[in-house]
Design an enzyme around this catalytic site. Structure first.
Site, short mmCIF file in Angstrom:
data_model
loop_
_atom_site.label_atom_id
_atom_site.label_comp_id
_atom_site.label_asym_id
_atom_site.label_seq_id
_atom_site.Cartn_x
_atom_site.Cartn_y
_atom_site.Cartn_z
N LYS A 55 0.84 -1.21 0.00
CA LYS A 55 0.00 0.00 0.00
C LYS A 55 0.87 1.25 0.00
O LYS A 55 0.62 2.19 -0.75
CB LYS A 55 -0.89 0.04 1.25
N GLN A 99 -5.26 -1.22 9.64
CA GLN A 99 -5.20 -2.57 9.06
C GLN A 99 -5.84 -3.60 10.00
O GLN A 99 -5.50 -3.67 11.18
CB GLN A 99 -3.72 -2.94 8.79
N ASP A 122 -11.52 3.13 3.84
CA ASP A 122 -11.91 1.72 3.76
C ASP A 122 -13.44 1.59 3.72
O ASP A 122 -13.96 0.49 3.53
CB ASP A 122 -11.39 0.97 5.01
#
Ligand code: NAP
Length: 298
Positions: A55, A99, A122
């Site tokens: 990422k 995460q 997200d």
């Protein structure tokens, strides 16, 4: 019988990343804004470490500002919430991603809830789920957003298509169904309690499999000519017994690919289908967030 067209998610994602990089360059040149993404990783989960590194690299390659916070597995809930709050208040951070999974002693729900909805790249906050369900602009979970792009690229207008989504998670199945509904499909959400799943799947012009059950969807579950999007990821021992004995693995999807290839019109492979779209859509969400937070649309 002709075989299905294989949807090249890797190539599509590369094209999307290139378009994002161009838009980032324009945003910098015209408005002096550099989109910034902050990724927070707690602990040493090896798969998460690889993913977070990737990422960071792709964020920088798109010309964005990348910040990665790697915290020890002993990090407390309070310390993690403090970092999220700091990032919420940082004007140079437009996207925040914590995460998952988090170490067992941390409760993910309050952490996700603490992320400012306009920085929630997200798309996991209740606010963004509600915006999606209400047809309001928000930030949409990356994997379903990527799946929709692939489906539209294959079919064009989706109006009136019958879509079946297998899986009802907040991360994948539910937002996928909402996106297909917004695109004027007739949508069914199937799950582990669905009766006669093969018959439900056979109705689908668009079949999205997101159950995490290796090769569950067989060739005779698929309507001839359907678009089949395989989201599932399961790691199995390598086919070659010697390699398997040496601990080598392979990744398979939720769809029995070789069977489906004979029936479907389009199909995503695993790996190389949906997977590469997820990070590309994360970058896209960061760009969207940067524009909105700065009052620039389009
Ligand atoms: P999840 O939270 O475990 O949800 C799985 C869903 O599948 C649940 O709704 C479950 O139904 C349903 N399901 C399980 N077994 C089933 C069966 N036998 N028949 C019908 N439905 C069944 O998983 P997720 O986070 O949505 O992820 C799904 C899969 O996609 C996983 O393999 C994951 O690794 C993969 N994934 C890939 C990407 C990517 O970038 N490619 C991104 C996200 C996820 P119930 O609700 O009834 O339990």
């Amino acid at each position: 019988m002709t075989q299905a067209q294989i949807i090249d998610g890797k190539a599509f994602a590369a094209g999307l990343r290139a378009r994002i990089a161009e838009d980032v360059a324009k945003l910098k040149a015209l408005h002096r804004i550099q989109p910034g993404l902050a990724v927070v990783l707690v602990g040493e989960d090896p798969a998460s470490q690889i993913y977070v590194k990737s990422k960071g690299e792709q964020t920088e390659a798109a010309g964005m500002r990348s910040q990665t916070f790697i915290l020890p597995s002993t990090t407390s809930q309070t310390d993690l919430l403090h970092l999220v709050s700091k990032l919420n208040n940082d004007p140079d951070t437009h996207g925040i991603l914590v995460q998952l999974p988090l170490p067992a002693h941390l409760d993910p729900a309050p952490i996700i809830a603490a992320i400012h909805p306009d920085k929630d790249v997200d798309g996991l906050t209740v606010t963004n789920a509600g915006r999606l369900a209400s047809g309001l602009p928000g930030l949409v979970s990356c994997t379903p957003a990527g799946c929709l792009m692939l489906i539209k690229d294959a079919l064009g207008d989706l109006t009136g298509k019958t879509a079946v989504v297998v899986g009802r998670s907040n991360l994948m199945g539910k937002p996928m169904a909402q996106l297909l509904l917004q695109a004027d499909c007739t949508v069914t959400i199937a799950h582990s309690r669905t009766r006669d799943l093969p018959a439900v799947c056979r109705q689908a012009d668009i079949l999205v499999a997101a159950a995490g059950r290796a090769e569950m969807v067989r060739g005779d579950w698929i309507k001839p000519g359907a678009v089949v999007i395989d989201v599932g990821i399961t790691r199995l021992p390598a086919r070659d017994p010697e390699k398997a004995a040496a601990g080598k693995t392979r990744i398979v999807g939720d769809v029995a690919f070789d069977e489906a290839l004979q029936v479907a019109g389009w199909i995503t492979p695993v790996p190389g289908g949906v997977g590469p779209m997820t990070i590309a859509c994360l970058l896209n969400n960061t760009l969207i967030a940067a524009r909105r937070l700065s009052g620039i649309e389009g």
